[in-house]
Design an enzyme around this catalytic site. Structure first.
Site, short mmCIF file in Angstrom:
data_model
loop_
_atom_site.label_atom_id
_atom_site.label_comp_id
_atom_site.label_asym_id
_atom_site.label_seq_id
_atom_site.Cartn_x
_atom_site.Cartn_y
_atom_site.Cartn_z
N ARG A 1 8.77 46.02 20.55
CA ARG A 1 7.54 46.40 19.86
C ARG A 1 7.51 45.84 18.44
O ARG A 1 6.46 45.48 17.92
CB ARG A 1 7.44 47.93 19.80
CG ARG A 1 6.09 48.44 19.36
CD ARG A 1 6.03 49.96 19.16
NE ARG A 1 6.96 50.73 19.94
CZ ARG A 1 6.66 51.37 21.08
NH1 ARG A 1 5.45 51.31 21.56
NH2 ARG A 1 7.58 52.06 21.71
N TYR A 2 8.68 45.80 17.78
CA TYR A 2 8.77 45.31 16.41
C TYR A 2 9.52 43.98 16.45
O TYR A 2 10.51 43.87 17.17
CB TYR A 2 9.54 46.29 15.53
CG TYR A 2 9.00 47.70 15.59
CD1 TYR A 2 7.81 48.02 14.94
CD2 TYR A 2 9.64 48.69 16.32
CE1 TYR A 2 7.30 49.31 15.01
CE2 TYR A 2 9.15 49.98 16.39
CZ TYR A 2 7.97 50.28 15.73
OH TYR A 2 7.47 51.55 15.80
N ARG B 1 13.61 43.92 16.19
CA ARG B 1 14.52 44.78 16.96
C ARG B 1 13.96 45.08 18.34
O ARG B 1 12.75 45.17 18.51
CB ARG B 1 14.82 46.07 16.20
CG ARG B 1 13.59 46.87 15.76
CD ARG B 1 13.95 47.65 14.48
NE ARG B 1 12.97 48.67 14.10
CZ ARG B 1 11.87 48.45 13.38
NH1 ARG B 1 11.52 47.21 13.04
NH2 ARG B 1 11.10 49.45 13.04
N CYS C 1 20.93 60.26 32.23
CA CYS C 1 21.35 60.98 31.02
C CYS C 1 22.41 62.00 31.43
O CYS C 1 22.50 62.38 32.60
CB CYS C 1 20.18 61.73 30.38
SG CYS C 1 18.85 60.63 29.87
N CYS D 1 16.72 66.76 28.72
CA CYS D 1 16.03 67.60 27.76
C CYS D 1 14.62 67.86 28.30
O CYS D 1 13.95 66.93 28.76
CB CYS D 1 15.96 66.89 26.42
SG CYS D 1 17.56 66.22 25.93
N CYS E 1 11.62 65.71 26.93
CA CYS E 1 11.89 64.27 26.78
C CYS E 1 10.61 63.43 26.83
O CYS E 1 9.78 63.59 27.71
CB CYS E 1 12.82 63.81 27.89
SG CYS E 1 13.11 62.03 27.87
N ARG F 1 10.53 60.32 27.56
CA ARG F 1 10.61 59.40 28.69
C ARG F 1 10.87 60.16 29.98
O ARG F 1 11.49 59.66 30.91
CB ARG F 1 11.72 58.36 28.48
CG ARG F 1 11.42 57.42 27.34
CD ARG F 1 12.11 56.05 27.50
NE ARG F 1 11.76 55.25 26.34
CZ ARG F 1 12.57 55.05 25.31
NH1 ARG F 1 13.79 55.53 25.31
NH2 ARG F 1 12.16 54.35 24.27
N ASP G 1 6.36 63.72 21.02
CA ASP G 1 5.37 62.85 21.65
C ASP G 1 4.60 63.61 22.74
O ASP G 1 5.05 64.63 23.24
CB ASP G 1 6.07 61.63 22.26
CG ASP G 1 6.69 60.75 21.18
OD1 ASP G 1 6.02 60.53 20.15
OD2 ASP G 1 7.84 60.30 21.36
N ASP H 1 5.19 58.86 16.39
CA ASP H 1 4.94 57.65 17.16
C ASP H 1 3.48 57.71 17.58
O ASP H 1 3.03 58.70 18.15
CB ASP H 1 5.88 57.62 18.38
CG ASP H 1 6.51 56.26 18.56
OD1 ASP H 1 5.76 55.27 18.59
OD2 ASP H 1 7.75 56.21 18.66
N LYS I 1 5.80 53.53 15.21
CA LYS I 1 6.25 54.73 14.50
C LYS I 1 5.92 54.62 13.02
O LYS I 1 6.12 53.54 12.45
CB LYS I 1 7.78 54.82 14.54
CG LYS I 1 8.39 55.38 15.76
CD LYS I 1 9.89 55.62 15.47
CE LYS I 1 10.63 55.77 16.76
NZ LYS I 1 10.66 54.48 17.51
C1 LIG Z 1 11.66 53.78 17.69
C2 LIG Z 1 11.73 52.40 18.11
C3 LIG Z 1 12.55 51.48 17.45
C4 LIG Z 1 13.43 51.85 16.28
O1 LIG Z 1 12.67 52.14 15.16
P1 LIG Z 1 13.39 52.37 13.74
O2 LIG Z 1 12.28 52.79 12.88
O3 LIG Z 1 14.01 51.07 13.37
O4 LIG Z 1 14.42 53.42 13.96
C5 LIG Z 1 12.56 50.18 17.88
N1 LIG Z 1 11.80 49.79 18.93
C6 LIG Z 1 10.99 50.65 19.57
C7 LIG Z 1 10.18 50.14 20.71
C8 LIG Z 1 10.93 51.98 19.20
O5 LIG Z 1 10.14 52.83 19.87
S1 SF4 Z 2 15.71 63.08 25.22
FE1 SF4 Z 2 15.33 62.16 27.22
S2 SF4 Z 2 16.40 60.22 27.19
FE2 SF4 Z 2 17.28 61.47 25.54
S3 SF4 Z 2 19.02 62.54 26.48
FE3 SF4 Z 2 17.27 63.92 26.60
S4 SF4 Z 2 16.43 63.48 28.65
FE4 SF4 Z 2 17.76 61.74 28.15
#
Ligand SMILES: *Cc1c(COP(=O)(O)O)cnc(C)c1O
Ligand code: SF4
Length: 346
Positions: A90-91, A94, A103, A107, A110, A112, A271, A308, A315
């Site tokens: 996305r960025y 990174r 996992c 959680c 979560c 995801r 989220d 986010d 974010k």
């Molecule tokens: C959260 C996230 C990151 C990391 O973001 P930082 O602000 O550097 O901690 C990098 N890529 C994606 C897709 C993310 O959702």
């Molecule tokens: S927040 Fe989601 S991805 Fe992270 S440990 Fe918990 S269940 Fe797994």
């Protein structure tokens, strides 16, 4: 028991362990049919001692099947930014790399939750393709291992992955996001710590932790093994209703993290993942909590409150990028300055 450590994986297991009432069986089975469940036995004991703040995070709840209109299966638009399987880019500088969707614990809030829980790790061919993408993209300065939880992989596989990243010159930083230090601290043994050792890159571990009672002596000892090996530790926390939505709970959490050599990094606004309304804290309240902590708690122990933007615009720090519309809706500006509506908490 399915493995030597004993992980609770069904509502019956949870009831037998005293984590849920027998009368809740049918409701919990409906939730478990939809979303992954796992609680390692040592964590189950911590949950029993700590009570509500941990029960809420880890024990399924019938309200997980109530979906609010603002909630989406892919709340932060991971899929839109996935150039190859297992990568989210996305960025520019990174990427996320998700070597597994398993996992140690699931959680209940979560973000995801619609993708985690599949027992498949990435195939060797998919992992090669993902590493190839990183190798062929010189703008990638940092690789963030997430998932799922990368630290459920065997030390051998984690070591191999880190060794592969070590050979990519433009990657300078490896970051591992993990709940394992809290969920299953016995995994953070000397073998795993040795597998994290890299001489060519800076490697950081970001620990997911939401309540001070998660930091048991065993959890602190596991984190200390990483810190003693020279691995800088950060934390990520999620603001959660009836878990940590008071200034005292956040203060205790952030102080305990900093005292364990874990620098509080981000406090996330929850989220809009399906079935998580009962965890949602309104943004106004989150902003007020963060204001209350400023001045009262050492800057060393204060994370940035982040949100986010739904759909994948990125974010941003909640405090600086928001303007209230009056009806609970906020206008949030993405890193490029474009406005997006942020829905009110239900
Ligand atoms: C959260 C996230 C990151 C990391 O973001 P930082 O602000 O550097 O901690 C990098 N890529 C994606 C897709 C993310 O959702
Ligand atoms: S927040 Fe989601 S991805 Fe992270 S440990 Fe918990 S269940 Fe797994």
């Amino acid at each position: 028991m399915e493995n030597p450590l004993g992980t609770l994986r069904t509502p019956k297991d949870l009831i037998a362990a005293g984590l849920a009432a027998p009368a809740a069986l049918a409701a919990l089975e409906a939730v478990a049919a939809r979303y992954a469940v796992a609680v390692p036995s040592p964590l189950a004991r911590t949950i029993l001692t700590a009570g509500a703040p941990l029960v809420r995070q880890f024990v399924p709840d019938a309200r997980e099947l109530d979906v609010h209109p603002a909630e989406r299966a892919d709340p932060i638009g991971d899929a839109r930014h996935s150039p190859v399987k297992g990568i989210v880019h996305r960025y520019p500088d990174r990427v996320l790399l998700m070597p597994t969707l398993t996992c140690a614990v699931y959680c209940r809030f979560c973000f995801r939750r619609e993708t985690v829980g599949s027992s498949e790790a990435m195939s060797p061919a998919d992992l090669d393709a993902a590493l190839g993408y990183i190798r062929n993209t010189p703008a990638i300065w940092e690789v963030i291992l997430t998932g799922g939880d990368p630290l459920v992989l065997s030390p051998r596989r984690i070591g191999a992955l880190i060794a592969a990243l070590d050979t990519i010159d433009h990657v300078k930083v490896i970051r591992i996001h993990s709940r394992v230090p809290v969920a299953d601290p016995a995994r953070i043994d000397d073998t795993l710590v040795a597998a994290l050792k890299t001489t060519r890159k800076a490697l950081y571990v970001a620990v997911h932790c939401n309540h001070a009672t998660e930091l048991t002596p065993e959890v602190i000892a596991g984190c200390a093994r990483m810190a003693d090996a020279g691995i800088p530790l950060l934390s990520q926390s999620v603001l959660l209703a009836s878990v940590n939505d008071t200034a005292d709970a956040l203060e205790n959490l952030f102080r305990a993290l900093a005292a364990a050599r874990i620098k509080p990094y981000y406090l996330h606004q929850l989220d809009y993942a399906p079935g998580t309304s009962h965890f949602r804290v309104p943004l106004e309240q989150g902003l007020a909590l963060v204001r209350a902590l400023r001045g009262r708690v050492s800057g060393l122990a204060l994370p940035t409150y982040m949100l986010d933007i739904p759909g994948g615009a990125g974010k941003v720090p909640a405090g600086e990028y928001l303007s209230p519309e009056g009806d609970g809706t906020f206008i949030v500006r993405d890193p490029q300055g474009n406005p997006h509506a942020y829905p009110p908490a239900p």
